[in-house]
Design a protein around this motif. Structure first.
Motif, mmCIF file in Angstrom:
data_model
loop_
_atom_site.group_PDB
_atom_site.id
_atom_site.type_symbol
_atom_site.label_atom_id
_atom_site.label_comp_id
_atom_site.label_asym_id
_atom_site.label_seq_id
_atom_site.Cartn_x
_atom_site.Cartn_y
_atom_site.Cartn_z
ATOM 1 N N ARG A 54 -3.439 -6.539 20.244
ATOM 2 C CA ARG A 54 -3.784 -6.889 21.624
ATOM 3 C C ARG A 54 -4.893 -7.931 21.626
ATOM 4 O O ARG A 54 -5.935 -7.728 21.011
ATOM 5 N N LEU A 55 -4.661 -9.046 22.298
ATOM 6 C CA LEU A 55 -5.693 -10.068 22.508
ATOM 7 C C LEU A 55 -5.994 -10.153 23.992
ATOM 8 O O LEU A 55 -5.087 -10.293 24.813
ATOM 9 N N SER A 56 -7.277 -10.037 24.327
ATOM 10 C CA SER A 56 -7.716 -10.107 25.715
ATOM 11 C C SER A 56 -8.550 -11.360 25.898
ATOM 12 O O SER A 56 -9.582 -11.535 25.236
ATOM 13 N N ILE A 57 -8.130 -12.235 26.787
ATOM 14 C CA ILE A 57 -8.833 -13.499 26.992
ATOM 15 C C ILE A 57 -9.512 -13.516 28.361
ATOM 16 O O ILE A 57 -8.887 -13.227 29.382
ATOM 17 N N GLY A 58 -10.794 -13.828 28.359
ATOM 18 C CA GLY A 58 -11.561 -13.887 29.595
ATOM 19 C C GLY A 58 -11.415 -15.239 30.268
ATOM 20 O O GLY A 58 -12.197 -16.157 30.013
ATOM 21 N N VAL A 59 -10.400 -15.380 31.113
ATOM 22 C CA VAL A 59 -10.200 -16.627 31.861
ATOM 23 C C VAL A 59 -11.085 -16.619 33.106
ATOM 24 O O VAL A 59 -11.730 -17.614 33.437
ATOM 25 N N ALA A 94 2.214 -14.770 19.367
ATOM 26 C CA ALA A 94 3.096 -13.633 19.665
ATOM 27 C C ALA A 94 2.452 -12.280 19.382
ATOM 28 O O ALA A 94 3.076 -11.392 18.788
ATOM 29 N N PHE A 95 1.204 -12.116 19.821
ATOM 30 C CA PHE A 95 0.604 -10.784 19.752
ATOM 31 C C PHE A 95 1.386 -9.855 20.677
ATOM 32 O O PHE A 95 1.835 -10.278 21.751
ATOM 33 N N PRO A 96 1.563 -8.599 20.301
ATOM 34 C CA PRO A 96 2.365 -7.693 21.146
ATOM 35 C C PRO A 96 1.858 -7.564 22.572
ATOM 36 O O PRO A 96 2.646 -7.394 23.497
ATOM 37 N N ILE A 97 0.525 -7.617 22.755
ATOM 38 C CA ILE A 97 -0.037 -7.484 24.098
ATOM 39 C C ILE A 97 -0.997 -8.638 24.344
ATOM 40 O O ILE A 97 -1.941 -8.853 23.580
ATOM 41 N N LEU A 98 -0.758 -9.369 25.411
ATOM 42 C CA LEU A 98 -1.691 -10.384 25.890
ATOM 43 C C LEU A 98 -2.281 -9.884 27.199
ATOM 44 O O LEU A 98 -1.541 -9.513 28.112
ATOM 45 N N LEU A 155 0.270 -15.217 36.067
ATOM 46 C CA LEU A 155 1.609 -14.631 35.995
ATOM 47 C C LEU A 155 2.600 -15.550 35.283
ATOM 48 O O LEU A 155 3.548 -15.070 34.644
ATOM 49 N N ARG A 156 2.384 -16.856 35.357
ATOM 50 C CA ARG A 156 3.300 -17.778 34.684
ATOM 51 C C ARG A 156 3.292 -17.585 33.166
ATOM 52 O O ARG A 156 4.250 -17.941 32.487
ATOM 53 N N TRP A 157 2.198 -17.017 32.635
ATOM 54 C CA TRP A 157 2.120 -16.761 31.195
ATOM 55 C C TRP A 157 2.738 -15.427 30.813
ATOM 56 O O TRP A 157 2.799 -15.083 29.637
ATOM 57 N N GLU A 158 3.191 -14.665 31.798
ATOM 58 C CA GLU A 158 3.854 -13.374 31.590
ATOM 59 C C GLU A 158 3.047 -12.445 30.674
ATOM 60 O O GLU A 158 3.576 -11.898 29.693
ATOM 61 N N PRO A 159 1.784 -12.235 30.986
ATOM 62 C CA PRO A 159 0.980 -11.338 30.148
ATOM 63 C C PRO A 159 1.402 -9.889 30.346
ATOM 64 O O PRO A 159 1.857 -9.498 31.427
ATOM 65 N N GLU A 160 1.247 -9.104 29.293
ATOM 66 C CA GLU A 160 1.554 -7.681 29.399
ATOM 67 C C GLU A 160 0.533 -6.956 30.266
ATOM 68 O O GLU A 160 0.852 -5.937 30.880
ATOM 69 N N GLU A 161 -0.666 -7.485 30.334
ATOM 70 C CA GLU A 161 -1.726 -6.881 31.150
ATOM 71 C C GLU A 161 -2.500 -7.959 31.898
ATOM 72 O O GLU A 161 -2.675 -9.075 31.392
#
Length: 469
Positions: free
Chosen positions: A180-185, A216-220, A244-250
């Protein structure tokens, strides 16, 4: 939220006006991601040995949390324990201290003579990807070779930022099995980023997200903030649509807080009432947008796209939440560790000079000193009950009355009658058909006001006595 038929909580008799007749105050009192807050911790004159602290704990289902206290910039809203612009000599020395701490911690665990196994891992901060690819490799080696955590075999989350999500860093994390990679946008709009004292360009954000998708990390996960000066429902929708255009899992939606000693502390120019009302509107707009897009809400901040195997596995393991339970081992300055009787960490601050002093002290800590807990909060049965309610009630699954009773010998309403009476009176909580006490849709919107209702007098007094620095 559950679709089971709600059963109103039973109000207890009370003298005078009921809680629903009084003003509920601000919806944004405090984000409760762990209880108690570090401001309630205090220095120990002669802290216990870690080998003693872990002697009665379960060791075959541990979680590992590594705190990296560095960022390339300090956002105007940030009150996290982090410093900016750390040169290589500082990050190298930090990793040296972290390795000493890891060795002392592993020795304490091994002294128990029982199986040691990590089932969950997370790198937070700060920004872990502030470290170079070579430094990230060393950090992973410490976790695997010294602590014995098999990163490729467990759910593992890492926080990153647009400026530091580079191809070489992400390659290290992908190779080591990060799930899981979480990016602070925070915002996709440059004018809002400037208003939040966050100098980032849209092109940089899009480039980072492209690299994350390619890896391709399982969770973005994408973090967004609402309540920025000048932000409207229309402009917030632009950021939501862009995410939403990036289709993140979270997608996580965070209300903006302006705390003492942060960059926005002297710049925010909006009355409290107006700002609260605007944040509530933005929250509801964002929530409704994500629900309409097919996401499920699991807490006030967290929205997940269902049907993804990785997200469902993460749900079971708690990978995207701060795993506050007995059995969490923290490494790095600012990291917390949790045992049944004691929560311990290092000193904490927000102001730049104090943060740098604490990091320097950590770097200078000899191996022997890492064998003892130095800053801590002692837990008792009452605090454990409060922590359990906060861990469960603020999530969409709610607090199971049966499970609570099995663990603590009585029901949650018996231990916290006033709190649950207030939640019922305001329509913020119900008992559903499964026997769980859950927040209603409106209650979820007020989660940051509900959490502090369950703080003990001891915690409130300790936090009030803390001197911001």
């Amino acid at each position: 939220m559950s679709t089971s038929s709600p059963v109103p909580l039973t109000l207890l008799p009370a003298g005078g006006p009921g809680p629903a007749e009084e003003s509920p105050g601000t919806p944004y009192k405090q984000y409760v991601y762990a209880y108690p807050h570090q401001k309630a911790y205090r220095a120990l004159e002669a802290g216990p040995l870690l080998s003693e602290l872990w002697s009665g704990e379960r060791l075959d289902a541990l979680s590992l949390y590594v705190h990296v206290p560095f960022c390339e910039m300090r956002c105007g809203f940030c009150n996290l324990f982090t410093r900016t612009g750390a040169p290589e000599r500082i990050t190298t020395a930090f990793l040296g201290a972290l390795e000493r701490q890891a060795r002392a911690t592993r020795e304490a665990l091994e002294a128990q003579g029982r199986e040691i196994r990590f089932t969950l891992a997370a790198f937070g901060g700060g920004t872990p990807t502030y470290l170079t690819a070579a430094e990230l490799t060393r950090l992973c080696d410490i976790c695997e070779d010294v602590m014995g955590a098999d990163l490729r075999a467990v759910p593992w989350s890492v926080e990153t930022s647009p400026a530091t999500a580079t191809a070489d860093r992400l390659a290290v994390l992908a190779d080591r099995g990060a799930t899981r990679l979480s990016i602070g946008v925070q915002t996709f709009l440059e004018d809002e980023a400037r208003a939040a004292v966050r100098p980032q360009k849209r092109a940089e954000v899009d480039a980072a997200l492209t690299l994350l998708k390619d890896a391709a990390f399982p969770i973005l996960n994408i973090d967004l903030i609402y309540g920025i000066q000048g932000q409207t429902e229309h402009s917030f929708r632009k950021s939501l649509d862009a995410a939403l255009r990036w289709e993140p899992e979270e997608i996580y939606l965070y209300p903006l807080y302006v705390r003492p000693l942060t960059g926005l502390a002297d710049r925010h120019r909006e009355s409290a009432g107006s700002w609260d009302a605007r944040r509530l509107r933005l929250y509801r707009s964002g929530r409704d947008t994500l629900l309409a897009a097919g996401y499920e809400q699991t807490s006030m901040r967290v929205f997940r796209r269902p049907g993804t195997a990785a997200v469902e596995a993460a749900d079971a393991d708690g990978i995207s939440e701060y795993n506050q339970q007995a059995g969490m081992v923290g490494l790095g300055v600012g990291a917390r560790s949790f045992t049944t009787g004691l929560h311990y960490t290092t000193d904490y601050a927000v102001a730049v000079p104090e943060v740098r002093r604490i990091i320097d002290d950590y770097i200078a800590t000899p191996a022997e000193d890492f064998r003892r807990a130095r800053w801590a909060f002692r837990m008792d049965d009452d605090e454990r009950r409060r922590m359990y309610v906060l861990q469960t009630l603020l999530e969409s699954g709610g607090t199971s009355v049966r499970q609570y009773r099995e663990r603590f010998g009585a029901g949650p309403r018996e231990h916290f009658p006033a709190q649950f009476a207030e939640l019922s009176a305001r329509g913020w909580a119900v008992e559903d058909g499964t026997g769980a006490l859950r927040l209603t849709t409106e209650g979820m919107a007020w989660a940051d006001a509900i959490g502090p209702l369950f703080f003990s007098a001891r915690v409130n007094e300790a936090m009030d006595a803390y001197q911001d620095r």
